[in-house]
Design a protein around this motif. Structure first.
Motif, PDB file in Angstrom:
ATOM      1  N   PHE A 117      -5.380   4.913   5.778  1.00 50.60           N
ATOM      2  CA  PHE A 117      -5.618   6.276   6.260  1.00 50.60           C
ATOM      3  C   PHE A 117      -4.377   6.814   6.967  1.00 50.60           C
ATOM      4  O   PHE A 117      -3.941   7.939   6.715  1.00 50.60           O
ATOM      5  N   ILE A 118      -3.786   6.008   7.832  1.00 48.46           N
ATOM      6  CA  ILE A 118      -2.583   6.435   8.560  1.00 48.46           C
ATOM      7  C   ILE A 118      -1.428   6.675   7.591  1.00 48.46           C
ATOM      8  O   ILE A 118      -0.728   7.696   7.680  1.00 48.46           O
ATOM      9  N   ALA A 141       0.847  11.933   2.369  1.00 45.44           N
ATOM     10  CA  ALA A 141       0.277  13.161   1.809  1.00 45.44           C
ATOM     11  C   ALA A 141       0.970  14.391   2.381  1.00 45.44           C
ATOM     12  O   ALA A 141       1.187  15.378   1.665  1.00 45.44           O
ATOM     13  N   ALA A 142       1.337  14.342   3.655  1.00 48.02           N
ATOM     14  CA  ALA A 142       2.046  15.470   4.268  1.00 48.02           C
ATOM     15  C   ALA A 142       3.404  15.682   3.599  1.00 48.02           C
ATOM     16  O   ALA A 142       3.851  16.823   3.436  1.00 48.02           O
ATOM     17  N   ILE A 143       4.025  14.592   3.195  1.00 53.02           N
ATOM     18  CA  ILE A 143       5.336  14.681   2.549  1.00 53.02           C
ATOM     19  C   ILE A 143       5.213  15.103   1.080  1.00 53.02           C
ATOM     20  O   ILE A 143       5.992  15.916   0.590  1.00 53.02           O
ATOM     21  N   PRO A 186       0.807  -1.221   0.000  1.00 57.48           N
ATOM     22  CA  PRO A 186       0.000   0.000   0.000  1.00 57.48           C
ATOM     23  C   PRO A 186       0.844   1.276   0.000  1.00 57.48           C
ATOM     24  O   PRO A 186       0.430   2.290  -0.576  1.00 57.48           O
ATOM     25  N   ILE A 187       2.020   1.236   0.610  1.00 57.87           N
ATOM     26  CA  ILE A 187       2.891   2.423   0.582  1.00 57.87           C
ATOM     27  C   ILE A 187       3.255   2.767  -0.854  1.00 57.87           C
ATOM     28  O   ILE A 187       3.127   3.920  -1.287  1.00 57.87           O
ATOM     29  N   VAL A 188       3.690   1.763  -1.602  1.00 59.89           N
ATOM     30  CA  VAL A 188       4.062   1.980  -3.003  1.00 59.89           C
ATOM     31  C   VAL A 188       2.847   2.405  -3.821  1.00 59.89           C
ATOM     32  O   VAL A 188       2.926   3.324  -4.646  1.00 59.89           O
ATOM     33  N   GLY A 189       1.699   1.761  -3.571  1.00 63.01           N
ATOM     34  CA  GLY A 189       0.477   2.123  -4.292  1.00 63.01           C
ATOM     35  C   GLY A 189       0.096   3.571  -4.064  1.00 63.01           C
ATOM     36  O   GLY A 189      -0.253   4.300  -5.002  1.00 63.01           O
ATOM     37  N   ILE A 190       0.173   4.023  -2.817  1.00 63.81           N
ATOM     38  CA  ILE A 190      -0.181   5.410  -2.485  1.00 63.81           C
ATOM     39  C   ILE A 190       0.795   6.377  -3.141  1.00 63.81           C
ATOM     40  O   ILE A 190       0.384   7.398  -3.713  1.00 63.81           O
TER      41      ILE A 190
END
Length: 178
Positions: A160-161, A167-169, A55-59
């Motif tokens: 979400f987390i 998103a902040a980065i 999910p990190i890569v997907g996001i």
């Protein structure tokens, strides 16, 4: 710079990108889970935690695509929405796969998970009574239906987390006065 970006009209929406990349991330998660089940690595916590990379890569890829299509801009809220939608879609796909696999293909995996849990409790020095009590509770939550439900909820919370952080980065807001 293309005309749409100058006029500040988004060419894609957080929902469209979230769904598109959610499907891709979901299929990647399904493939990862299938590999774990087929190789017996689903009981190895260290290996299963590697699945968080998906999910990190997907996001990250979803955010990059969104920014590319919107003149390089993405607000924090757009990123958070995109990532949460992505996680929801991905979680539903993964949950459906898990349910089908555990219910109809290899229900023995649930028993393996329960046995590994008992072994872990024994290694922690828990008494037989404590293990019996924990096992009776665990059995209620290790059905294909509950694993489907918790899989979706877990994916949404994790997504979400991760979206809050990523998103902040990666955010880049449009200038207010241009």
């Amino acid at each position: 710079m293309n005309e749409r970006a100058i006029m500040h009209e988004p060419t894609v929406t957080p929902a469209s990108i979230g769904v598109r990349y959610g499907i891709m991330t979901g299929f990647a998660s399904v493939i990862f889970s299938l590999i774990l089940y087929l190789t017996g690595l689903h009981l190895n916590k260290g290996v299963t935690y590697l699945g968080t990379i998906i999910p990190i890569v997907g996001i990250i890829f979803a955010y990059r695509h969104y920014k590319k299509e919107n003149g390089g801009f993405m607000s924090y809220g757009q990123g958070l929405g995109t990532g949460t939608i992505l996680a929801t879609v991905s979680g539903v796909l993964s949950g459906i796969f898990t349910y089908i696999y555990l219910k109809f293909i290899d229900s023995n995996i649930i028993e393996q998970i329960r046995n590994a849990s008992i072994e872990e409790m024994e290694n922690k020095g828990m008494s037989d009574e404590q293990i019996e009590q924990a096992t009776s509770m665990t059995e209620k939550f290790t059905t294909p239906e509950m694993m489907f439900l918790f899989g979706i909820v877990g994916a949404v919370i994790l997504g979400f987390i991760l979206s809050l952080i990523i998103a902040a980065i990666m955010k880049r807001s449009q200038p207010e006065f241009e």
